[in-house]
Design an enzyme around this catalytic site. Structure first.
Site, PDB file in Angstrom:
ATOM      1  N   ALA A 788       0.854  -1.189   0.000  1.00  0.00           N
ATOM      2  CA  ALA A 788       0.000   0.000   0.000  1.00  0.00           C
ATOM      3  C   ALA A 788       0.892   1.241   0.000  1.00  0.00           C
ATOM      4  O   ALA A 788       1.661   1.456   0.939  1.00  0.00           O
ATOM      5  CB  ALA A 788      -0.897   0.004   1.232  1.00  0.00           C
ATOM      6  N   PHE A 807      -3.316   8.071  -0.203  1.00  0.00           N
ATOM      7  CA  PHE A 807      -3.135   6.700   0.287  1.00  0.00           C
ATOM      8  C   PHE A 807      -4.034   5.732  -0.460  1.00  0.00           C
ATOM      9  O   PHE A 807      -5.190   6.032  -0.753  1.00  0.00           O
ATOM     10  CB  PHE A 807      -3.456   6.663   1.786  1.00  0.00           C
ATOM     11  CG  PHE A 807      -3.574   5.287   2.362  1.00  0.00           C
ATOM     12  CD1 PHE A 807      -2.492   4.418   2.364  1.00  0.00           C
ATOM     13  CD2 PHE A 807      -4.773   4.851   2.920  1.00  0.00           C
ATOM     14  CE1 PHE A 807      -2.607   3.143   2.907  1.00  0.00           C
ATOM     15  CE2 PHE A 807      -4.894   3.595   3.461  1.00  0.00           C
ATOM     16  CZ  PHE A 807      -3.805   2.731   3.452  1.00  0.00           C
ATOM     17  N   HIS A 808      -3.471   4.549  -0.775  1.00  0.00           N
ATOM     18  CA  HIS A 808      -4.226   3.451  -1.384  1.00  0.00           C
ATOM     19  C   HIS A 808      -4.027   2.224  -0.512  1.00  0.00           C
ATOM     20  O   HIS A 808      -2.919   1.694  -0.406  1.00  0.00           O
ATOM     21  CB  HIS A 808      -3.716   3.187  -2.801  1.00  0.00           C
ATOM     22  CG  HIS A 808      -4.577   2.239  -3.597  1.00  0.00           C
ATOM     23  ND1 HIS A 808      -5.019   1.032  -3.110  1.00  0.00           N
ATOM     24  CD2 HIS A 808      -5.071   2.319  -4.858  1.00  0.00           C
ATOM     25  CE1 HIS A 808      -5.739   0.411  -4.032  1.00  0.00           C
ATOM     26  NE2 HIS A 808      -5.788   1.178  -5.097  1.00  0.00           N
ATOM     27  N   SER A 809      -5.091   1.734   0.098  1.00  0.00           N
ATOM     28  CA  SER A 809      -4.962   0.581   0.993  1.00  0.00           C
ATOM     29  C   SER A 809      -4.983  -0.720   0.213  1.00  0.00           C
ATOM     30  O   SER A 809      -5.179  -0.744  -1.008  1.00  0.00           O
ATOM     31  CB  SER A 809      -6.102   0.581   2.017  1.00  0.00           C
ATOM     32  OG  SER A 809      -7.297   0.084   1.429  1.00  0.00           O
TER      33      SER A 809
END
Length: 952
Positions: A788, A807-809
């Site tokens: 991530a 943010f990219h989970s």
């Protein structure tokens, strides 16, 4: 026409050195006179720039001195006008001094000198205020012409030790000054360092002094000339001194130094053949690099293996050349094989069905690999033409990289391009057909430099492995000038190269490597060179910023330099083994370098998870296999190639094209240099709009490149700060593109890239109208699933530092990953004492599970609209900043994800209540654009709530 009467009275005569004296004096008077007048009359104005004035900046630049202010502008113009006559005379005398029969270089240098003089007048008399575009065109042309003029004068310099010494010193000083000049200009323009422009100005003035002094060296050469005005009819009462015959004789016997590649007349027909060959090579790389893009579309939409991935194997067609009858057919009808690759490859954009478009490209790649392998194999007995074909193919890669550099990392002939998004498809096809026809003309050879097939040849399998490693290195790292820069990018403050302008330096390294490869093949085939290249690859893999980039440049020089060595070795073996097997190895490497990041979606992926270093090690070892075989195979041919004058002459035209392409890339870098003077949309209210968008790797629903449509939507929504996810396209399967280049330049925004392509994420990026003061890139914990990425950046928003997190989970299938990621992100958000905004893709439902970790007391962050129950992925959170609005905009056909927007105001206390107000109560500068109300435009409209929401 010669005079009617041979003898006559001398009216006037003087030494040719006075031409040099006069030119030097007038040139220095023009520049230094303007400097004195400007400093005397307008000192404080001409030392001031867009960031600082006196006392931070205390010495004026050349452009500020000779600009639009009166009278210094007039002083400069008059001085340059007086310089023009001696300048033309200087260029002409240098030609007379160096010209000799059947030599082309003096003529070329002469016309470069004339062109350079004319363009000097252009940027002098057309100022940026008069016409900014033409001023830049003339200025760039002048700077570009300076390089061939300087190098040409050095090559032609007569055997005068003093003149040669000074020319070398001044040329070294001139080109050496360019490095600190560019460095301090970037410090001023990008980093806004006080005093940097003053230091830059000293280097700029030094360039002027060195440039004029370089031409002043002609005083030592022109002393052998006496310029005479003769009255052949006796009408004057001039001096009776006659021109002495011994001076004429001295002129005739003046020796010059010539470059062997320019000896003899310049053959424009041969040059046209070389141009056609290079363009054919360019088309091959265009088609090959588009294959991955078309394949990628299908697993992207299937979210896993789609079956279309088998198309990557279309490169193994040279295996068919193991059949003697088919090999003879491919050689005999090579022209038609090339055409059958070029036409479907460049016409594929006309196919609307995505699967059929992929099939067209796959067939074109199949035929192209066959055609080029057969071309090389057919020329294996003619060292000169084989080297020319290898040069054409490799320079085609350089041209492909330059085309992408000019078009914001998209090749304008790709099948994902069309006129609406910047494509030049019809133009490319119309040029390609005659180019292929011309470059594949039948050639009758005498066979005079053929190499015997007897003797040791090395291992064909090892040669094939070397070809595979070479192809992968060239495609994965050098098919775009920004790739190795992206590998080394570490964020703000900037401590390394940027994609623009330093992409031109990557292209320069490619050209330098190729030049070394054909001029010193023994060196490039040595284990010493291999070791140096391996060290460069190591630095590129393990280091950031300048250290990593310098390593990448070393590896670039080595890869391009060893290409002729490995291909010459491979053609001595069965092409089915060396190229068919080689392309198979290349395909395995393509899959390998995708597997390291796509491990969550492919069988066996966890075995190679996050091992880009393994990919690089395999690449270097594969090239080593090729070198090991080439040391034996090329032993016989090396001496013939280097000693063949025909081979050198044939290669010369390709090198001239390569040199011209380097000048072109420098011009592109100049034109694309970032202005960094960006402005937000509503500064009067101290407001800004922040957004989040998952852009699906810049391929829209119909397999078209989507940068321009994205830019249009972002501009019309008046977004000042936006986080973009699924943005890393720096892999073969994604075309080695850089979407952010176009968006940043077109929208006028600063850009930060999240962890780079060698950090194994799908990418995150931040675009901002506000300066980025600092940024940190995070790789959040992911024990099971995909990594991530996150960007933590501090922006200067109207003088107030504001932290923005992009943010990219992880995926839904990996709950433990997402739990650890939420805790990690909550800690870094809670740690900031500044106002903060999170632009994110969370994979969580509102009010459930990890949502309370992201939004709550632990992080200090608040949801932009807690009543929005319909979200699943995208969220905007904030703290310590006033939120005034929130909107959701439908995706249209650009991506599979909507755009979410939040409006914020700095300088006012934060209010976390959910009290909403009507749009009529909101000042016009704080409203969302009305264009997207109702049905909206181009599929984009406010949805879910059918209108924006505003908060008190």
């Amino acid at each position: 026409m010669p005079p009617k009467f041979k003898e006559g009275d001398i009216v006037f005569s003087f030494s040719g050195s006075w031409i040099s004296y006069t030119h030097t004096a007038f040139a220095y008077i023009a520049f230094l006179g303007a400097l004195v007048v400007g400093t005397w009359l307008h000192y404080y104005k001409i030392v001031e720039n867009e960031h600082y004035g006196y006392p931070e900046e205390w010495f004026p630049s050349v452009s500020a001195t000779i600009g639009d202010r009166y009278p210094e502008r007039s002083v400069f113009m008059v001085g340059i006008a007086l310089t023009s006559g001696p300048r033309f005379a200087l260029v002409a005398l240098y030609y007379f001094l160096t010209a000799r029969p059947n030599s082309s270089l003096p003529k070329i240098v002469f016309w470069v000198g004339v062109f350079r003089t004319l363009t000097c007048g252009g940027w002098t008399y057309v100022t940026s205020t008069d016409d900014h575009d033409w001023h830049d065109i003339f200025m760039i042309s002048y700077l570009v012409a300076t390089l061939p003029w300087t190098l040409g004068c050095l090559a032609l310099s007569p055997p005068n030790p003093k003149a040669i010494k000074y020319r070398k010193i001044l040329a070294a000083l001139f080109f050496g000054t360019l490095v600190p000049l560019i460095y301090f200009f970037i410090q001023h323009k990008v980093h806004k360092v006080a005093g940097a422009y003053t230091i830059y100005a000293f280097f700029e003035w030094s360039l002027i002094l060195f440039d004029v002094a370089f031409d002043a060296v002609t005083m030592y050469d022109f002393s052998s000339f006496e310029i005479v005005v003769r009255d052949v009819k006796g009408l004057s009462r001039g001096n009776a001194k006659l021109l002495k015959d011994e001076i004429k004789e001295k002129e005739r016997n003046q020796a010059v130094i010539q470059s062997s590649t320019f000896d003899g007349p310049y053959n424009w027909w041969d040059l046209s053949i070389a141009l056609a060959d290079v363009y054919n090579g360019f088309v091959f790389w265009t088609v090959l690099t588009s294959l991955g893009l078309c394949v990628w579309y299908f697993p992207l939409w299937h979210m896993g293996i789609s079956g279309y991935e088998v198309a990557v194997m279309s490169t193994v067609s040279p295996l068919l050349l193991g059949i003697p009858a088919f090999r003879s057919l491919a050689i005999k009808y090579n022209r038609w094989f090339h055409l059958s690759a070029v036409i479907p490859g460049l016409l594929a954009w006309q196919v609307t069905n995505q699967a059929n478009r992929l099939f067209a490209i796959s067939f074109a790649v199949w035929q192209g690999c066959l055609a080029w392998t057969a071309t090389w194999y057919a020329e294996r007995g003619n060292t000169g033409r084989l080297q020319a074909r290898i040069l054409a193919w490799t320079i085609g890669l350089v041209l492909s990289s330059i085309a992408k550099f000019a078009c914001y990392s998209n090749n304008p002939l790709w099948p994902i391009m069309r006129a609406e998004n910047g494509g030049w498809n019809w133009t490319g096809l119309l040029l390609a057909i005659p180019a292929v026809w011309h470059s594949t003309r039948p050639v009758i050879t005498s066979g005079g430099d053929q190499i015997s097939n007897s003797g040791q040849k090395g291992s064909s399998l090892m040669a094939g492995v070397g070809v595979g490693g070479l192809l992968f290195a060239m495609h994965s790292l050098l098919s775009d000038s920004s790739t190795i820069i992206s590998w080394t990018w570490s964020g703000y403050p900037i401590n390394g190269p940027q994609q623009v302008p330093y992409g031109a330096l990557t292209i320069l390294a490619m050209g330098a490597g190729l030049l070394f490869g054909i001029s010193t093949p023994d060196l490039l085939a040595s284990w010493t060179a291999y070791g140096i290249g391996a060290v460069g690859a190591m630095f590129l893999t393990y280091y950031k910023d300048w250290a990593g980039y310098y390593g990448g440049l070393v590896f670039t020089v080595y890869v391009c330099g060893v290409a002729p060595v490995l291909i010459k070795s491979a053609v001595r073996h069965n092409p089915a083994v060396t190229f068919g097997f080689g392309f198979f190895i290349y395909n395995l490497m393509v899959l390998f370098h995708v597997w390291v990041v796509a491990y969550a979606f492919v069988p066996g992926g966890p075995l190679v998870r996050e091992r880009s270093d393994w990919v690089m090690i395999c690449t270097v070892l594969q090239i080593g296999n090729g070198v090991f075989s080439a040391l034996t195979t090329n032993a016989q041919s090396r001496e013939k190639t280097t000693k063949s004058p025909r081979g050198r002459k044939q290669s010369a035209y390709y090198l001239h094209i390569l040199f011209a392409l380097q000048l072109l890339s420098m011009s592109i870098a100049y034109l694309r240099f970032p202005s960094n003077d960006y402005r937000p949309y509503h500064p009067e209210e101290k407001s800004f709009t922040a957004g989040i968008w998952t852009i699906h790797f810049s391929l829209d629903n119909d397999m078209w490149s989507s940068e321009r449509r994205m830019a249009q939507a972002i501009r019309e929504l008046e977004v000042d700060v936006i986080g973009l996810l699924e943005s890393d396209t720096q892999r073969i399967i994604m075309g080695n593109r850089d979407t952010m280049q176009y968006l940043a330049e077109d929208l006028g925004m600063y850009v930060d890239y999240g962890p780079g392509p060698n950090q194994h994420t799908w990418g995150s990026a931040l675009l901002s109208k506000f300066p980025i003061l600092n940024s940190t890139h995070h790789l959040l914990p992911s024990p099971v699933g995909e990594l991530a990425p996150a960007i933590e950046a501090t922006l200067d928003v109207y003088g107030t530092p504001v932290d923005v997190f992009v943010f990219h989970s992880g995926q839904e299938e990996d709950p433990e990953d997402r739990r650890q990621q939420s805790e990690y992100l909550a800690r870094i958000m809670s740690a900031t004492p500044r106002p903060a905004i999170l632009l994110s893709y969370l994979v969580v439902k509102p009010g459930e599970g990890n949502y309370h970790t992201y939004s709550g007391p632990g992080s200090g962050m608040h949801d932009i609209d807690m009543s929005d129950w319909d979200r699943w992925c995208e969220y905007i959170l904030y703290k310590d900043i006033k939120r005034t609005g929130y909107a959701r905009v439908s995706r249209g056909t650009i991506t599979d994800t909507e755009i979410q927007l939040g409006k914020f105001v700095v300088g006012q206390p934060a209010d976390y209540s959910d009290t909403r107000i009507s749009e009529e109560q909101v000042p016009p500068g704080l409203r969302f654009p009305a264009l997207f109300k109702g049905e909206g435009v181009r599929g984009h409209r406010y949805h879910v709530f059918d209108e924006p929401r505003y908060f008190a």
